[in-house]
Design a protein around this motif. Structure first.
Motif, PDB file in Angstrom:
ATOM      1  N   VAL A 303       0.855  -1.188   0.000  1.00 30.05           N
ATOM      2  CA  VAL A 303       0.000   0.000   0.000  1.00 30.05           C
ATOM      3  C   VAL A 303       0.888   1.235   0.000  1.00 30.05           C
ATOM      4  O   VAL A 303       1.733   1.398   0.893  1.00 30.05           O
ATOM      5  CB  VAL A 303      -0.925   0.008   1.235  1.00 30.05           C
ATOM      6  N   ARG A 304       0.692   2.094  -0.984  1.00 29.83           N
ATOM      7  CA  ARG A 304       1.532   3.298  -1.087  1.00 29.83           C
ATOM      8  C   ARG A 304       0.697   4.547  -0.828  1.00 29.83           C
ATOM      9  O   ARG A 304      -0.447   4.653  -1.274  1.00 29.83           O
ATOM     10  CB  ARG A 304       2.165   3.378  -2.474  1.00 29.83           C
ATOM     11  N   TRP A 305       1.327   5.485  -0.112  1.00 29.20           N
ATOM     12  CA  TRP A 305       0.681   6.775   0.155  1.00 29.20           C
ATOM     13  C   TRP A 305       1.715   7.858  -0.075  1.00 29.20           C
ATOM     14  O   TRP A 305       2.702   7.958   0.661  1.00 29.20           O
ATOM     15  CB  TRP A 305       0.143   6.826   1.589  1.00 29.20           C
ATOM     16  N   SER A 306       1.513   8.670  -1.088  1.00 32.33           N
ATOM     17  CA  SER A 306       2.429   9.747  -1.435  1.00 32.33           C
ATOM     18  C   SER A 306       1.676  11.071  -1.398  1.00 32.33           C
ATOM     19  O   SER A 306       0.550  11.155  -1.887  1.00 32.33           O
ATOM     20  CB  SER A 306       3.022   9.510  -2.829  1.00 32.33           C
ATOM     21  N   LEU A 307       2.298  12.085  -0.815  1.00 37.44           N
ATOM     22  CA  LEU A 307       1.629  13.371  -0.630  1.00 37.44           C
ATOM     23  C   LEU A 307       2.440  14.511  -1.221  1.00 37.44           C
ATOM     24  O   LEU A 307       3.675  14.441  -1.278  1.00 37.44           O
ATOM     25  CB  LEU A 307       1.405  13.626   0.864  1.00 37.44           C
ATOM     26  N   PRO A 308       1.787  15.591  -1.632  1.00 40.75           N
ATOM     27  CA  PRO A 308       2.506  16.759  -2.140  1.00 40.75           C
ATOM     28  C   PRO A 308       3.160  17.538  -0.995  1.00 40.75           C
ATOM     29  O   PRO A 308       2.766  17.406   0.172  1.00 40.75           O
ATOM     30  CB  PRO A 308       1.398  17.582  -2.806  1.00 40.75           C
ATOM     31  N   ASP A 309       4.139  18.350  -1.318  1.00 40.18           N
ATOM     32  CA  ASP A 309       4.833  19.142  -0.295  1.00 40.18           C
ATOM     33  C   ASP A 309       3.872  20.026   0.490  1.00 40.18           C
ATOM     34  O   ASP A 309       4.041  20.241   1.685  1.00 40.18           O
ATOM     35  CB  ASP A 309       5.906  20.019  -0.943  1.00 40.18           C
ATOM     36  N   ALA A 310       2.849  20.546  -0.193  1.00 45.62           N
ATOM     37  CA  ALA A 310       1.935  21.495   0.453  1.00 45.62           C
ATOM     38  C   ALA A 310       1.111  20.852   1.567  1.00 45.62           C
ATOM     39  O   ALA A 310       0.576  21.560   2.425  1.00 45.62           O
ATOM     40  CB  ALA A 310       1.010  22.115  -0.597  1.00 45.62           C
ATOM     41  N   PHE A 311       1.016  19.531   1.579  1.00 41.35           N
ATOM     42  CA  PHE A 311       0.155  18.856   2.551  1.00 41.35           C
ATOM     43  C   PHE A 311       0.561  19.171   3.988  1.00 41.35           C
ATOM     44  O   PHE A 311      -0.292  19.308   4.867  1.00 41.35           O
ATOM     45  CB  PHE A 311       0.200  17.342   2.320  1.00 41.35           C
ATOM     46  N   LYS A 312       1.853  19.322   4.233  1.00 42.06           N
ATOM     47  CA  LYS A 312       2.318  19.561   5.601  1.00 42.06           C
ATOM     48  C   LYS A 312       1.812  20.881   6.164  1.00 42.06           C
ATOM     49  O   LYS A 312       1.785  21.078   7.393  1.00 42.06           O
ATOM     50  CB  LYS A 312       3.844  19.525   5.666  1.00 42.06           C
ATOM     51  N   ASN A 313       1.375  21.791   5.281  1.00 42.32           N
ATOM     52  CA  ASN A 313       0.881  23.096   5.722  1.00 42.32           C
ATOM     53  C   ASN A 313      -0.647  23.162   5.778  1.00 42.32           C
ATOM     54  O   ASN A 313      -1.209  24.207   6.085  1.00 42.32           O
ATOM     55  CB  ASN A 313       1.404  24.186   4.787  1.00 42.32           C
ATOM     56  N   VAL A 381       5.257  12.035   3.587  1.00 40.13           N
ATOM     57  CA  VAL A 381       4.177  12.085   4.569  1.00 40.13           C
ATOM     58  C   VAL A 381       4.704  12.737   5.848  1.00 40.13           C
ATOM     59  O   VAL A 381       5.740  12.309   6.380  1.00 40.13           O
ATOM     60  CB  VAL A 381       3.640  10.669   4.873  1.00 40.13           C
ATOM     61  N   PRO A 382       4.052  13.777   6.366  1.00 43.11           N
ATOM     62  CA  PRO A 382       4.533  14.475   7.561  1.00 43.11           C
ATOM     63  C   PRO A 382       4.690  13.547   8.765  1.00 43.11           C
ATOM     64  O   PRO A 382       4.073  12.478   8.842  1.00 43.11           O
ATOM     65  CB  PRO A 382       3.456  15.532   7.809  1.00 43.11           C
ATOM     66  N   PHE A 383       5.490  13.975   9.725  1.00 45.40           N
ATOM     67  CA  PHE A 383       5.773  13.181  10.918  1.00 45.40           C
ATOM     68  C   PHE A 383       4.489  12.745  11.621  1.00 45.40           C
ATOM     69  O   PHE A 383       4.330  11.575  11.983  1.00 45.40           O
ATOM     70  CB  PHE A 383       6.639  13.986  11.899  1.00 45.40           C
ATOM     71  N   ASP A 384       3.578  13.687  11.845  1.00 40.99           N
ATOM     72  CA  ASP A 384       2.367  13.364  12.599  1.00 40.99           C
ATOM     73  C   ASP A 384       1.526  12.306  11.902  1.00 40.99           C
ATOM     74  O   ASP A 384       0.963  11.412  12.548  1.00 40.99           O
ATOM     75  CB  ASP A 384       1.526  14.630  12.810  1.00 40.99           C
ATOM     76  N   GLN A 385       1.434  12.393  10.580  1.00 43.37           N
ATOM     77  CA  GLN A 385       0.622  11.417   9.866  1.00 43.37           C
ATOM     78  C   GLN A 385       1.316  10.048   9.802  1.00 43.37           C
ATOM     79  O   GLN A 385       0.658   9.013   9.847  1.00 43.37           O
ATOM     80  CB  GLN A 385       0.304  11.930   8.462  1.00 43.37           C
TER      81      GLN A 385
END
Length: 541
Positions: A303-313, A381-385
């Protein structure tokens, strides 16, 4: 500006200011004629006669392919454009290779094309897409046809701006060969041609990927396989004798080849790679492809989860909602399908940016085989997520018996949170030479015993091929990088997660004597994590 290239070379210095003698390449006689009868070997002729737009040479060392390419490029540049002539751009892996190549061209221009070509030493302006420029040391020969041959000392960033014949020599040793190969395809639009020449530099190298894809018919590259043995059979030693003044004999040829091969000593894999064009598994590879594939099974989810840079904000509630949706959609069904009778373990190789952050979950069966149940791979993926995903997985595992987490660098945060949540079932691992020395060998032995089962996937295979002996310990070399199926860089991510999981599984489960409270509203693992199904103090949302 170069015609249609977007790259402008600076005019050369006054010829009178140039050195009297610039590099001429290899030591070849002044009257050496490459077109004389018996000079070119069969594989060199095959290479020159192949007019494919895309061709690549998978070769052994010093088999004469660069020599043949220089001759072909001289003939191409000597033609008028109306007759099919083109500019040629040679990109070697070192400056010395460029000097040698342009020396060959200068010699062939005089002998074959009848031109007294002069080598110009100049600075090539590499105009990048952002408008900035970088200057590259280069050598150039101009022909009366109006075409030119240029040898660049390093790879231009805007390689797409080159137009004509582009030669990439020793491609496997370029700093970013994948970027080179991706870029040169744009040259075909305006009728350019691409030649990729190289010895091998490991199975994980993009050059080997190109060769495999071409042989499988996935790319239109025509492959020329030219091992050292073939060159010897085609008369390589005879040419050496011709240049050095030695007398050829069959006995001397056998002795010469044996001398070259014996110079590698016990490093047979290095010898086979450099001479026989057989890519090495790696320098001191810990596992072979056969061993790894024998321990793989289809149908194991990744299972892959990739996020854009803007997600952390994004606002916190939005990030939590996205993470919750991901867990319920992708992970809840996997957790619900696990065997509640079997102990489960996990290992996580942490990464925040660049590499992948992988969680490998395995269960032990009655034969003590660790069978991967699924892998969760996160990118950017940010630390919290990442923490919330880890909690969701670990809290939802039946008979969750142990976890080992990468606590090196930024991974220390997540590993510490895991210990706070799961107590002694979780281990914070700081990678050291001693840790690898103790914990890597048992994982490697599991492949010999077939007591480890992995997903049948190319990325997992390559990750495990990356495990190598480095100064006596088994690890993924720090400088090893390669592209995964998704086009992003990898660094043995699932292999490191596998070693961590194995380590956790060898310490024995931590058993607690208690009766759990029944889940509210559902029997599916993971449901009780949400606020509507449990007390707020245990909620990750």
């Amino acid at each position: 500006m170069s015609e249609g290239t977007g790259m402008a070379p600076i005019l050369p210095r006054d010829p009178a200011s140039l050195p009297e003698e610039l590099p001429r390449g290899a030591e070849i006689p002044e009257d050496h004629d490459p077109l004389a009868a018996g000079v070119l070997m069969a594989h060199q002729l095959d290479w020159i006669e192949d007019e494919s737009d895309l061709k690549t040479a998978e070769k052994g060392r010093r088999t004469g392919v660069t020599y043949a390419e220089a001759l072909d490029d001289t003939l191409i540049a000597a033609k008028k454009k109306s007759e099919g002539g083109q500019n040629v751009f040679y990109i070697g892996d070192t400056k010395d290779k460029g000097r040698e190549f342009i020396g060959y061209v200068a010699h062939f221009a005089r002998i074959v094309a009848g031109e007294l070509a002069r080598i110009e030493d100049f600075m090539f302006e590499d105009e990048r897409e952002d408008g900035s420029s970088k200057f590259i040391s280069a050598y150039r020969i101009r022909f009366s046809s109006g075409c030119r041959v240029e040898a660049l000392s390093s790879r231009p960033e805007n390689i797409r701006g080159l137009q004509g014949v582009v030669v990439i020599d020793e491609a496997a040793f370029h700093k970013d060969v994948r970027a080179v190969l991706d870029a040169v395809n744009a040259l075909l639009i305006w009728g350019g041609k691409i030649r990729v020449i190289s010895t091998h530099n490991g199975v994980l190298n993009p050059f080997n990927e190109l060769i495999r894809e071409a042989k499988a018919g996935k790319t239109p590259f025509k492959v020329h396989f030219i091992p050292f043995k073939k060159a010897v059979e085609n008369g390589l030693f005879r040419r050496v004798c011709l240049i050095t003044g030695k007398t050829w004999s069959a006995e001397a040829e056998v002795e010469w080849e044996e001398k070259i091969r014996s110079s590698y000593g016990p490093r047979t894999s290095a010898m086979e790679q450099e001479l026989d064009a057989i890519p090495s598994e790696a320098e001191g590879a810990a596992l072979t492809r056969v061993q790894i594939e024998a321990c793989m099974e289809g149908g194991i989810p990744i299972v892959r989860w990739s996020l854009p840079d803007a997600f952390k904000n994004y606002p916190e509630h939005v990030r939590k909602a996205e993470c919750k949706a991901f867990c319920e959609r992708e992970l809840k069904p996997l957790l619900g399908a696990l065997d509640p009778r079997r102990p489960h373990y996990l290992g996580q190789d942490f990464a925040r940016k660049g590499d992948a952050s992988d969680i490998l979950v395995a269960a032990t069966d009655a034969m003590l085989t660790r069978r991967t149940q699924f892998i969760v791979e996160m990118r950017n993926v940010p630390f919290d997520q990442q923490r919330d995903v880890l909690y969701y997985v670990g809290d939802g595992l039946p008979r969750f018996s142990g976890a080992a987490l990468d606590a090196t660098g930024n991974g220390a945060y997540l590993a510490e949170k895991a210990v706070q949540r799961w107590g002694e079932r979780a281990l914070e691992v700081k990678f050291t030479v001693e840790w690898y020395r103790v914990n890597s060998p048992p994982y490697i032995e599991a492949f010999a015993d077939r007591t480890m089962v992995l997903p049948r996937h190319e990325d997992v295979l390559r990750d495990h091929q990356a495990l190598a002996y480095v100064k006596g310990i088994i690890k993924v070399p720090d400088d090893m990088r390669y592209k995964g199926a998704d086009g992003f860089e990898r660094h043995g991510d699932t292999a490191i997660a596998g070693v961590l999981m194995w380590h956790a599984s060898t310490l024995g489960p931590v058993e607690y004597g208690y009766t759990p409270a029944p889940r509210v509203g559902s029997e599916q693992p993971g449901d009780w994590l949400f606020p509507e199904n449990q007390s707020a103090e245990r909620s990750i949302w």
